[in-house]
Scaffold this motif. Sequence first.
Motif, mmCIF file in Angstrom:
data_model
loop_
_atom_site.group_PDB
_atom_site.id
_atom_site.type_symbol
_atom_site.label_atom_id
_atom_site.label_comp_id
_atom_site.label_asym_id
_atom_site.label_seq_id
_atom_site.Cartn_x
_atom_site.Cartn_y
_atom_site.Cartn_z
ATOM 1 N N LEU A 1 -7.504 4.230 -2.739
ATOM 2 C CA LEU A 1 -6.947 2.882 -2.849
ATOM 3 C C LEU A 1 -7.647 1.919 -1.883
ATOM 4 C CD1 LEU A 1 -4.983 0.946 -4.165
ATOM 5 C CD2 LEU A 1 -3.194 1.777 -2.605
ATOM 6 N N ILE A 2 -7.892 2.364 -0.649
ATOM 7 C CA ILE A 2 -8.639 1.524 0.307
ATOM 8 C C ILE A 2 -10.028 1.217 -0.255
ATOM 9 C CG2 ILE A 2 -9.869 1.598 2.535
ATOM 10 C CD1 ILE A 2 -7.053 0.817 3.026
ATOM 11 N N LEU B 1 -9.730 -1.332 -3.011
ATOM 12 C CA LEU B 1 -9.417 -2.654 -2.471
ATOM 13 C C LEU B 1 -10.642 -3.275 -1.811
ATOM 14 C CD1 LEU B 1 -5.865 -1.979 -1.006
ATOM 15 C CD2 LEU B 1 -6.419 -3.518 -2.910
ATOM 16 N N PHE C 1 -4.285 -5.610 -5.557
ATOM 17 C CA PHE C 1 -3.730 -4.256 -5.615
ATOM 18 C C PHE C 1 -3.624 -3.784 -7.066
ATOM 19 C CE2 PHE C 1 -2.493 -5.097 -1.275
ATOM 20 C CZ PHE C 1 -2.487 -3.846 -0.684
ATOM 21 N N PHE D 1 0.845 -1.196 0.000
ATOM 22 C CA PHE D 1 0.000 0.000 0.000
ATOM 23 C C PHE D 1 0.883 1.249 0.000
ATOM 24 C CE2 PHE D 1 -2.693 3.185 2.063
ATOM 25 C CZ PHE D 1 -3.910 2.994 1.422
ATOM 26 N N CYS D 2 1.886 1.281 0.884
ATOM 27 C CA CYS D 2 2.782 2.439 0.975
ATOM 28 C C CYS D 2 3.610 2.600 -0.296
ATOM 29 C CB CYS D 2 3.696 2.316 2.193
ATOM 30 S SG CYS D 2 2.811 2.468 3.764
ATOM 31 N N ARG E 1 1.029 4.457 6.939
ATOM 32 C CA ARG E 1 1.059 3.029 7.273
ATOM 33 C C ARG E 1 0.175 2.704 8.485
ATOM 34 N NH1 ARG E 1 4.061 -1.451 6.332
ATOM 35 N NH2 ARG E 1 4.303 -2.885 8.071
ATOM 36 N N ALA F 1 -4.659 7.514 -0.633
ATOM 37 C CA ALA F 1 -4.812 6.445 0.348
ATOM 38 C C ALA F 1 -6.269 6.008 0.450
ATOM 39 C CB ALA F 1 -4.271 6.892 1.708
ATOM 40 N N ALA G 1 -3.421 2.856 7.515
ATOM 41 C CA ALA G 1 -3.856 1.823 6.580
ATOM 42 C C ALA G 1 -3.882 0.426 7.187
ATOM 43 C CB ALA G 1 -2.945 1.822 5.354
ATOM 44 N N LEU H 1 -6.516 -2.569 6.191
ATOM 45 C CA LEU H 1 -6.062 -3.676 5.358
ATOM 46 C C LEU H 1 -6.241 -5.010 6.086
ATOM 47 C CD1 LEU H 1 -2.875 -1.962 3.932
ATOM 48 C CD2 LEU H 1 -4.986 -2.469 2.672
#
Length: 192
Positions: A160-161, A164, A141, A112-113, A123, A157, A126, A130
Amino acid sequence: DIQLISASASDLLSSYIGKTEKNIARLFREASASNAAIVLDEVDGLLSDLKNAVRTWEISQVNELLTRIESFEGMLFATTNRLDMIDPAVLRRFDAKIRFDYMKAEHAADMFCRMLNGAEEIRDWALPRLARLGRLTPGAFNTASRWLAVNNRKLTAQALIDALEREVEYQPDGCNRPIGFTARLRASGCAD
């Protein structure tokens, strides 16, 4: 420094009787001649369980590949998501069986990072999200990233979450289903 020859079932299978066997033999001859390693992708398309074979050519192509595997002195890697489809006689011909399971939360946080250009400061934010998703793979991903690009969404961030979460939602059966080589051994339900 080893050359790699990659082939999938579609590269080797032929509708003509005997041609598949010739394609398999050619692949192994080429690899031997050049000291190359072979990657057989989605090998279940080539090594189906012989007890399900109906036609003689089905048996013949499995036997040809098994013979070539057994006599090949180079490195051979085979991938499958369908171990249950592979003839049991095949497994003893592989020195190692490696399962690629779902990512651990800390590994997912690392990816993720990295996707956010090394933004380590997110981090801690997240990691619990995650961990809650659980069933993440590098492919999830990749798909989430492509989905964001196709939908003209900026890679942040939160985006992306969200992507996902969307990806995990579309996974079948809603349980922590085992994946990889040992899935068959653990898949009598989702009892993990």
